[in-house]
Design a protein around this motif. Structure first.
Motif, PDB file in Angstrom:
ATOM      1  N   MET A   1      17.797 -29.856  58.968  1.00  0.00           N
ATOM      2  CA  MET A   1      18.155 -29.880  57.549  1.00  0.00           C
ATOM      3  C   MET A   1      16.931 -29.568  56.688  1.00  0.00           C
ATOM      4  O   MET A   1      17.017 -28.769  55.782  1.00  0.00           O
ATOM      5  N   LEU A   2      15.799 -30.207  56.999  1.00  0.00           N
ATOM      6  CA  LEU A   2      14.589 -29.983  56.203  1.00  0.00           C
ATOM      7  C   LEU A   2      14.100 -28.548  56.341  1.00  0.00           C
ATOM      8  O   LEU A   2      13.656 -27.945  55.369  1.00  0.00           O
ATOM      9  N   VAL A  35       6.040 -25.739  39.179  1.00  0.00           N
ATOM     10  CA  VAL A  35       6.842 -25.339  40.339  1.00  0.00           C
ATOM     11  C   VAL A  35       6.937 -26.493  41.330  1.00  0.00           C
ATOM     12  O   VAL A  35       8.021 -26.807  41.834  1.00  0.00           O
ATOM     13  N   GLN A  36       5.810 -27.151  41.591  1.00  0.00           N
ATOM     14  CA  GLN A  36       5.825 -28.274  42.528  1.00  0.00           C
ATOM     15  C   GLN A  36       6.737 -29.381  42.020  1.00  0.00           C
ATOM     16  O   GLN A  36       7.528 -29.933  42.782  1.00  0.00           O
ATOM     17  N   ASP A  37       6.638 -29.687  40.741  1.00  0.00           N
ATOM     18  CA  ASP A  37       7.488 -30.712  40.150  1.00  0.00           C
ATOM     19  C   ASP A  37       8.967 -30.324  40.274  1.00  0.00           C
ATOM     20  O   ASP A  37       9.815 -31.158  40.602  1.00  0.00           O
ATOM     21  N   GLY A  38       9.258 -29.046  40.013  1.00  0.00           N
ATOM     22  CA  GLY A  38      10.635 -28.572  40.124  1.00  0.00           C
ATOM     23  C   GLY A  38      11.156 -28.660  41.545  1.00  0.00           C
ATOM     24  O   GLY A  38      12.306 -29.063  41.777  1.00  0.00           O
ATOM     25  N   ILE A  39      10.332 -28.303  42.511  1.00  0.00           N
ATOM     26  CA  ILE A  39      10.758 -28.358  43.913  1.00  0.00           C
ATOM     27  C   ILE A  39      10.951 -29.806  44.360  1.00  0.00           C
ATOM     28  O   ILE A  39      11.915 -30.126  45.068  1.00  0.00           O
ATOM     29  N   GLU A  40      10.049 -30.686  43.946  1.00  0.00           N
ATOM     30  CA  GLU A  40      10.218 -32.108  44.264  1.00  0.00           C
ATOM     31  C   GLU A  40      11.548 -32.620  43.724  1.00  0.00           C
ATOM     32  O   GLU A  40      12.278 -33.341  44.400  1.00  0.00           O
ATOM     33  N   ALA A  44      14.728 -33.999  45.817  1.00  0.00           N
ATOM     34  CA  ALA A  44      15.221 -35.360  45.563  1.00  0.00           C
ATOM     35  C   ALA A  44      16.699 -35.356  45.190  1.00  0.00           C
ATOM     36  O   ALA A  44      17.411 -36.338  45.430  1.00  0.00           O
ATOM     37  N   HIS A  45      17.165 -34.260  44.606  1.00  0.00           N
ATOM     38  CA  HIS A  45      18.558 -34.182  44.154  1.00  0.00           C
ATOM     39  C   HIS A  45      19.349 -33.141  44.947  1.00  0.00           C
ATOM     40  O   HIS A  45      20.325 -32.591  44.447  1.00  0.00           O
ATOM     41  N   TRP A  46      18.909 -32.895  46.173  1.00  0.00           N
ATOM     42  CA  TRP A  46      19.556 -31.897  47.022  1.00  0.00           C
ATOM     43  C   TRP A  46      21.044 -32.195  47.204  1.00  0.00           C
ATOM     44  O   TRP A  46      21.858 -31.274  47.251  1.00  0.00           O
ATOM     45  N   HIS A  47      21.385 -33.451  47.273  1.00  0.00           N
ATOM     46  CA  HIS A  47      22.787 -33.838  47.480  1.00  0.00           C
ATOM     47  C   HIS A  47      23.672 -33.446  46.292  1.00  0.00           C
ATOM     48  O   HIS A  47      24.883 -33.347  46.428  1.00  0.00           O
ATOM     49  N   ARG A  48      23.079 -33.192  45.127  1.00  0.00           N
ATOM     50  CA  ARG A  48      23.850 -32.793  43.946  1.00  0.00           C
ATOM     51  C   ARG A  48      24.092 -31.284  43.878  1.00  0.00           C
ATOM     52  O   ARG A  48      24.881 -30.819  43.074  1.00  0.00           O
ATOM     53  N   ARG A  49      23.379 -30.537  44.698  1.00  0.00           N
ATOM     54  CA  ARG A  49      23.510 -29.087  44.706  1.00  0.00           C
ATOM     55  C   ARG A  49      24.882 -28.691  45.219  1.00  0.00           C
ATOM     56  O   ARG A  49      25.398 -29.266  46.165  1.00  0.00           O
ATOM     57  N   ARG A  50      25.479 -27.709  44.547  1.00  0.00           N
ATOM     58  CA  ARG A  50      26.775 -27.195  44.999  1.00  0.00           C
ATOM     59  C   ARG A  50      26.515 -26.069  45.996  1.00  0.00           C
ATOM     60  O   ARG A  50      25.957 -25.034  45.621  1.00  0.00           O
ATOM     61  N   PRO A  51      26.919 -26.248  47.258  1.00  0.00           N
ATOM     62  CA  PRO A  51      26.657 -25.222  48.273  1.00  0.00           C
ATOM     63  C   PRO A  51      27.231 -23.857  47.903  1.00  0.00           C
ATOM     64  O   PRO A  51      26.648 -22.827  48.226  1.00  0.00           O
ATOM     65  N   ARG A  56      19.557 -19.905  43.468  1.00  0.00           N
ATOM     66  CA  ARG A  56      18.437 -19.398  42.672  1.00  0.00           C
ATOM     67  C   ARG A  56      18.520 -19.908  41.235  1.00  0.00           C
ATOM     68  O   ARG A  56      17.545 -20.396  40.668  1.00  0.00           O
ATOM     69  N   GLY A  57      19.683 -19.796  40.630  1.00  0.00           N
ATOM     70  CA  GLY A  57      19.878 -20.281  39.266  1.00  0.00           C
ATOM     71  C   GLY A  57      19.641 -21.772  39.154  1.00  0.00           C
ATOM     72  O   GLY A  57      19.082 -22.257  38.159  1.00  0.00           O
ATOM     73  N   TRP A  58      20.056 -22.522  40.173  1.00  0.00           N
ATOM     74  CA  TRP A  58      19.867 -23.972  40.184  1.00  0.00           C
ATOM     75  C   TRP A  58      18.374 -24.316  40.151  1.00  0.00           C
ATOM     76  O   TRP A  58      17.939 -25.155  39.361  1.00  0.00           O
TER      77      TRP A  58
END
Length: 186
Positions: A1-2, A35-40, A44-51, A56-58
């Motif tokens: 997953m990672l 960028v680092q802050d955005g990636i962190e 942290a909120h990966w579970h909220r991402r809509r597959p 890219r927009g997200w």
């Protein structure tokens, strides 16, 4: 997953860095931090991402929102960045080269655009996002994106060609038009 997450994010890093650098007006350290802050935040909120959504927009939306939040904090604490870039940040000019002067003038004009117009131009012209994608990234209606882009282009045109030659009905032909093709390059 990672590994899957890292691979997805890694493909977006060059564009995210360019976008962040544009947002912070060339400050490389701040851009990397953004960028680092955005990636962190994305991880942290990966579970909220809509597959099925636009990954890219997200990511761009997260980075842009982190920038806006940071700017509000900086203004609140009185740390407003300089509006103009230093002369050292502009491209060097080699003895009388018109292209270098034109490019320098364009960069100066671009830096005078309001942040909302610069962001729209950068996302469309440099990153190649569609109007709809830009609207999602910035959280505004698509009509607002088109309006900001139009106003940004008009302001750049005025700056580059002077006030007299930039209004509606101007004698200056639009780029890509047949009239523009006939105009000599100066």
């Amino acid at each position: 997953m990672l590994n899957e997450q890292a691979a997805l994010i890694e493909t977006q890093l060059p564009g995210l860095r360019r976008f962040a650098r544009a947002l912070v007006r060339g400050d490389g350290e701040r851009a990397d931090d953004l960028v680092q802050d955005g990636i962190e935040r994305a991880l942290a909120h990966w579970h909220r991402r809509r597959p099925e959504g636009n990954f890219r927009g997200w990511l761009y939306t997260i980075v842009y929102n982190r920038f806006v939040t940071g700017e509000h904090m900086r203004r609140r604490h009185g740390q407003i960045p300089l509006a103009e870039a230093s002369e050292a940040e502009l491209p060097p000019i080699d003895g009388g080269q018109y292209a270098a002067l034109h490019y320098r003038d364009f960069l100066r004009a671009f830096r005078t655009l309001p942040e909302n117009q610069r962001s729209v131009m950068r996302l469309i012209a440099v990153e190649g996002l569609s109007y709809q994608q830009v609207a999602r990234v910035l959280g505004v209606p698509i009509g607002t994106v088109m309006s900001r882009l139009s106003r940004a282009r008009e302001r750049l045109r005025r700056h580059m060609w002077g006030e007299a030659g930039a209004g509606r009905g101007s004698s200056i032909p639009a780029a890509g038009s047949a009239a523009a093709a006939r105009c000599p390059k100066t």
